[in-house]
Motif scaffolding. Structure first.
Motif, short mmCIF file in Angstrom:
data_model
loop_
_atom_site.label_atom_id
_atom_site.label_comp_id
_atom_site.label_asym_id
_atom_site.label_seq_id
_atom_site.Cartn_x
_atom_site.Cartn_y
_atom_site.Cartn_z
N ASP A 138 0.85 -1.18 0.00
CA ASP A 138 0.00 0.00 0.00
C ASP A 138 0.89 1.24 0.00
OD1 ASP A 138 -2.89 1.15 0.75
OD2 ASP A 138 -1.35 2.22 1.90
N VAL A 139 0.59 2.18 -0.90
CA VAL A 139 1.26 3.46 -0.93
C VAL A 139 0.19 4.52 -0.78
CG1 VAL A 139 2.62 5.07 -2.31
CG2 VAL A 139 3.17 2.64 -2.37
N GLN A 140 0.13 5.10 0.40
CA GLN A 140 -0.83 6.16 0.72
C GLN A 140 -2.25 5.83 0.27
OE1 GLN A 140 0.99 9.84 -0.67
NE2 GLN A 140 2.21 9.90 1.20
N TYR A 151 6.48 9.53 -2.41
CA TYR A 151 5.46 8.78 -1.68
C TYR A 151 6.10 7.55 -1.08
CZ TYR A 151 1.66 11.49 -3.85
OH TYR A 151 0.81 12.48 -4.26
N SER A 152 5.55 7.08 0.03
CA SER A 152 6.09 5.88 0.67
C SER A 152 4.94 4.96 1.07
CB SER A 152 6.94 6.24 1.87
OG SER A 152 6.16 6.91 2.84
N GLY A 153 5.31 3.72 1.33
CA GLY A 153 4.34 2.73 1.76
C GLY A 153 5.04 1.51 2.29
#
Length: 133
Positions: free
Chosen positions: A35-37, A114-116
């Motif tokens: 999942d990324v954001q 973005y991170s996840g």
């Protein structure tokens, strides 16, 4: 006698898994879910390579993406291009081998910053994942 055979078979399997991890071979098929954001990530990667260097293809959103990476026996790093709303991305997975043979870690998406998180596992029909030593 049956218990002894089972113990020997288990010991052989365990030692081959440990050798696999020690050699750093992450070649084969991996399924990555993450999942990324709030955006779900699903990759199916087929990797090959000698020693710790990996190359191959990850299929994301029905598109094959050339993938490179490393697997040193405890840490997996994979990188491949992606796309979001027509913009080019680079997706990087970095994770650690868990006791259950899965790999868990972080996703970095650039240039969006973005991170996840993700978990990678071997599909049931392929070679078992290595176990940490």
């Amino acid at each position: 006698m049956s218990a002894t055979r089972n113990l020997i078979a288990f010991a052989a399997l365990a030692s081959s898994s440990f050798a696999f991890a020690a050699d750093g071979k992450g070649a084969g098929k991996w399924t990555i879910d993450g999942d990324v954001q709030g955006y779900p990530i699903h990759d199916v990667c087929t990797l090959s390579g000698p020693d710790t260097k990996l190359t191959g293809t990850c299929t994301m959103d029905s598109k094959d993406r050339e993938t490179t990476g490393t697997f040193d026996g405890t840490t997996l790093t994979l990188k491949h291009p992606g796309e979001y709303n027509g913009d080019a991305l680079t997706i990087t997975y970095t994770g650690k081998l868990q006791k259950d043979g899965t790999i868990s870690g972080d996703i970095d998406v650039q240039p969006m910053s973005y991170s996840g998180t993700f978990t990678a596992a071997r599909p049931a029909s392929t070679t078992p994942a290595p176990k940490p030593q």
